[in-house]
Write an enzyme that holds these catalytic residues in place. Structure first.
Site, PDB file in Angstrom:
ATOM      1  CG  ASP A   1      37.657  43.501  43.224  1.00 56.73           C
ATOM      2  OD1 ASP A   1      38.441  43.812  44.146  1.00 56.73           O
ATOM      3  OD2 ASP A   1      36.565  42.928  43.422  1.00 56.73           O
ATOM      4  CB  SER A   2      41.361  47.647  44.906  1.00 62.04           C
ATOM      5  OG  SER A   2      42.551  46.984  44.541  1.00 62.04           O
TER       6      SER A   2
ATOM      7  CG  ASP B   1      40.142  40.397  43.330  1.00 65.27           C
ATOM      8  OD1 ASP B   1      39.979  39.350  43.986  1.00 65.27           O
ATOM      9  OD2 ASP B   1      40.430  41.496  43.836  1.00 65.27           O
TER      10      ASP B   1
ATOM     11  CD  GLU C   1      39.819  44.053  52.555  1.00 70.29           C
ATOM     12  OE1 GLU C   1      39.786  43.238  51.601  1.00 70.29           O
ATOM     13  OE2 GLU C   1      39.636  45.281  52.409  1.00 70.29           O
TER      14      GLU C   1
HETATM   15  O1  KIV Z   1      41.135  44.197  45.347  1.00 67.19           O
HETATM   16  C1  KIV Z   1      42.029  44.251  46.208  1.00 67.19           C
HETATM   17  O2  KIV Z   1      42.924  45.110  46.175  1.00 67.19           O
HETATM   18  C2  KIV Z   1      41.996  43.272  47.286  1.00 67.19           C
HETATM   19  C3  KIV Z   1      42.965  43.456  48.417  1.00 67.19           C
HETATM   20  C4  KIV Z   1      42.520  44.563  49.287  1.00 67.19           C
HETATM   21  C5  KIV Z   1      43.156  42.206  49.182  1.00 67.19           C
HETATM   22  O3  KIV Z   1      41.216  42.375  47.252  1.00 67.19           O
END
Ligand code: KIV
Length: 271
Positions: A51-52, A90, A188
């Protein structure tokens, strides 16, 4: 040598075997079809449609802005580009807090878009939902330590597990996630020692980001490891390329060629 390293995609069993045999797991984020195609030809074990993407692709301040629709569109694009990779998507902000129906709708959307598993942050009210999703036949990856969907509660992007109480909670949560059926856990931004201890206390693989060298695997945001944003340099990040400068340079040269009438050349035209 074949360009494609991925004739046998990873799966929940092979990832567990990698933990058992001590063979490190590599994971990177991916949000679109063109980079998924490159990843598909790489030896990287698995892809996270994180979700980043709300931050990296859509310019929002935090992952709180990711929606099911957004995650589904990007997951579908990645699945088209990387048919030979194990893809984890995610679950976006609040999908597990709105009850089992909302959670299951999101799971259905992400899995039908091409995900092979989903990732859920936290291990409190999420546990019964995780159990039900696993019972429904969908692999779930947990996520502990710094959980970006809760940054407002955590007071920002801070290293977690620095005191005894929070270390204890993260370790207990990891065991609860394992017990609920998670096939792996992302860890994390925690101290190395906690990364090590947690990895030894669960039988499922741990995938670290800023969690030290002892986790069973590592995950990085693709754009960060490629150096698209020179201003973003957390301690845990290793840059493998300087894409920002490569792209800037290409754009400058293209602009100059156009303005100086050096592009297109005759051989680049249809005569
Ligand atoms: O959303 C994301 O990129 C993540 C990673 C940082 C593990 O959850």
């Amino acid at each position: 040598m074949s360009k494609c390293h991925s004739s046998r995609p990873a799966n929940v069993l092979s990832l567990k075997q990698q933990k058992q045999s001590g063979s490190r797991i590599s994971m990177v984020t991916c949000y679109d079809a063109w980079s998924a195609k490159i990843l598909n030809e790489s030896p990287v074990d698995s892809i996270l449609v994180g979700d980043s993407l709300a931050v990296v692709m859509h310019g929002f301040e935090s992952t709180v802005h990711a929606t099911v629709e957004m995650m589904t569109l990007h997951t579908a694009a990645v699945a088209r580009g990387a048919p030979n990779k194990f893809i984890v998507a995610d679950m976006p902000f609040l999908t597990c807090s709105r009850g089992i129906d909302a959670a299951m709708d999101a799971v259905q959307s992400l899995m039908q878009a091409g995900a092979n598993a989903i990732k859920i942050e936290g291990a409190d009210h999420q546990l019964p939902i995780i159990r039900q999703i696993v019972e429904a036949g969908v692999p779930v990856m947990g996520h502990l330590g710094l959980t970006p969907q809760s940054i407002h509660n955590l007071g920002g992007h801070r290293v977690q597990g620095k005191d005894e109480a929070s270390t204890k909670k993260i370790l207990e949560d990891a065991r609860k996630l394992e017990d609920a059926g998670c096939f792996a856990i992302v860890l994390e931004c925690v101290p190395n020692k906690l990364g090590d201890c947690l990895t030894r206390s669960v039988s499922v693989p741990t995938i670290g980001i800023g969690a030290g060298p002892h986790t069973d695997g590592q995950v990085l945001v693709l754009h960060d490891m490629l150096g698209t944003d020179p201003g973003f340099s957390p301690k845990f990040l290793r840059r493998y390329a300087n894409v920002h400068d490569i792209v800037s340079d290409a754009l400058n040269r293209y602009h100059n060629d156009v303005t100086e009438r050096a592009f297109p050349a005759l051989e680049e035209t249809y005569g």
